[in-house]
Motif scaffolding. Structure first.
Motif, mmCIF file in Angstrom:
data_model
loop_
_atom_site.group_PDB
_atom_site.id
_atom_site.type_symbol
_atom_site.label_atom_id
_atom_site.label_comp_id
_atom_site.label_asym_id
_atom_site.label_seq_id
_atom_site.Cartn_x
_atom_site.Cartn_y
_atom_site.Cartn_z
ATOM 1 N N VAL A 148 0.892 -1.158 0.000
ATOM 2 C CA VAL A 148 0.000 0.000 0.000
ATOM 3 C C VAL A 148 0.932 1.210 0.000
ATOM 4 O O VAL A 148 1.723 1.394 0.912
ATOM 5 C CB VAL A 148 -0.933 0.011 1.228
ATOM 6 C CG1 VAL A 148 -1.758 1.285 1.263
ATOM 7 C CG2 VAL A 148 -1.834 -1.222 1.201
ATOM 8 N N VAL A 149 0.825 2.008 -1.053
ATOM 9 C CA VAL A 149 1.761 3.099 -1.295
ATOM 10 C C VAL A 149 1.320 4.360 -0.553
ATOM 11 O O VAL A 149 0.159 4.768 -0.655
ATOM 12 C CB VAL A 149 1.854 3.378 -2.813
ATOM 13 C CG1 VAL A 149 2.764 4.560 -3.102
ATOM 14 C CG2 VAL A 149 2.327 2.135 -3.555
ATOM 15 N N ASP A 150 2.247 4.970 0.166
ATOM 16 C CA ASP A 150 1.996 6.269 0.770
ATOM 17 C C ASP A 150 1.732 7.272 -0.352
ATOM 18 O O ASP A 150 2.390 7.210 -1.397
ATOM 19 C CB ASP A 150 3.224 6.697 1.585
ATOM 20 C CG ASP A 150 3.038 8.038 2.240
ATOM 21 O OD1 ASP A 150 3.277 9.069 1.563
ATOM 22 O OD2 ASP A 150 2.661 8.071 3.420
ATOM 23 N N PRO A 151 0.796 8.188 -0.180
ATOM 24 C CA PRO A 151 0.456 9.116 -1.264
ATOM 25 C C PRO A 151 1.626 9.929 -1.826
ATOM 26 O O PRO A 151 1.601 10.322 -2.987
ATOM 27 C CB PRO A 151 -0.589 10.046 -0.630
ATOM 28 C CG PRO A 151 -1.182 9.246 0.472
ATOM 29 C CD PRO A 151 -0.074 8.366 0.982
ATOM 30 N N LEU A 152 2.662 10.162 -1.016
ATOM 31 C CA LEU A 152 3.794 10.966 -1.494
ATOM 32 C C LEU A 152 5.019 10.145 -1.886
ATOM 33 O O LEU A 152 5.996 10.697 -2.404
ATOM 34 C CB LEU A 152 4.198 11.982 -0.419
ATOM 35 C CG LEU A 152 3.135 13.001 -0.033
ATOM 36 C CD1 LEU A 152 3.620 13.870 1.110
ATOM 37 C CD2 LEU A 152 2.746 13.845 -1.230
#
Length: 193
Positions: free
Chosen positions: A95-99
């Motif tokens: 799950v990728v952090d938005p930044l």
């Protein structure tokens, strides 16, 4: 830039959603999903949920499971053909952090000597605790020696770590580096990290 991800349906759909949150307008990156001959309905779910995304999400379905390195290589080849300057490899359960992707991209753009950059990897159930952040190869024992494994993330940790390997589960690689060094060895069916 291109992001290449593996397959397991529920994990994959969460991963794709996190990527779309990280780039809601679709102007930072495209996504290549490699289905490594899954049998859980993942390709159908991707088509059903994201088939209207056009070129933004491309699905590659492999007839047989060719392993971690083979699956990544299939996506890398597609990304290289499309001419992306960077390729961000992701496992399906990330799950990728938005930044995260934009920050890796900016760092790579700012320093042309970097061939690849990895992310801090956090534990799913304890998101403030690092699963991994920097690893070294123990050449005498032929294994990997991660540092910062299980520690709480804190400001004293360096922003950049020079280490022996970056886990393929989340790594941005300069396309020039892949063209120079070659693809992963397909004999490595399972990848660490």
């Amino acid at each position: 830039m291109s992001s290449v991800v593996g397959i397991k349906k529920d994990d994959l759909l969460a991963c794709l959603e996190s990527l779309l949150v990280a780039d809601p307008n679709g102007d930072l990156f495209d996504i290549i999903v490699v289905d490594n001959a899954s049998s859980d309905g993942a390709p159908e779910a991707v088509e059903r949920m994201y088939g209207g995304q056009g070129q933004r999400i491309k699905l590659i379905q492999l007839a047989v499971n060719i392993g971690g390195s083979g699956g990544f290589n299939a996506g890398i080849v597609e990304a290289l053909k499309a001419g992306y300057p960077y390729i961000h490899l992701l496992d399906n359960d990330v799950v990728v952090d938005p930044l995260a992707i934009s920050e890796l991209y900016e760092r790579m753009e700012a320093d042309r000597t970097l061939g690849m950059l990895g992310s801090k990897l956090y534990m799913h159930k304890e998101p403030e605790r690092l699963q991994e952040y920097g690893s070294f190869v123990d050449w005498e024992r032929f294994n990997v020696r991660p540092i910062n494994k299980g520690v709480l993330d804190h400001e004293a940790l360096p922003e950049l770590l020079d280490c022996d390997y970056v886990p393929a589960c989340s790594v941005m690689v300069r396309a020039e580096a892949i063209e120079r060094c070659g693809l992963m060895d397909n004999l490595f069916f399972y990848l660490l990290g």
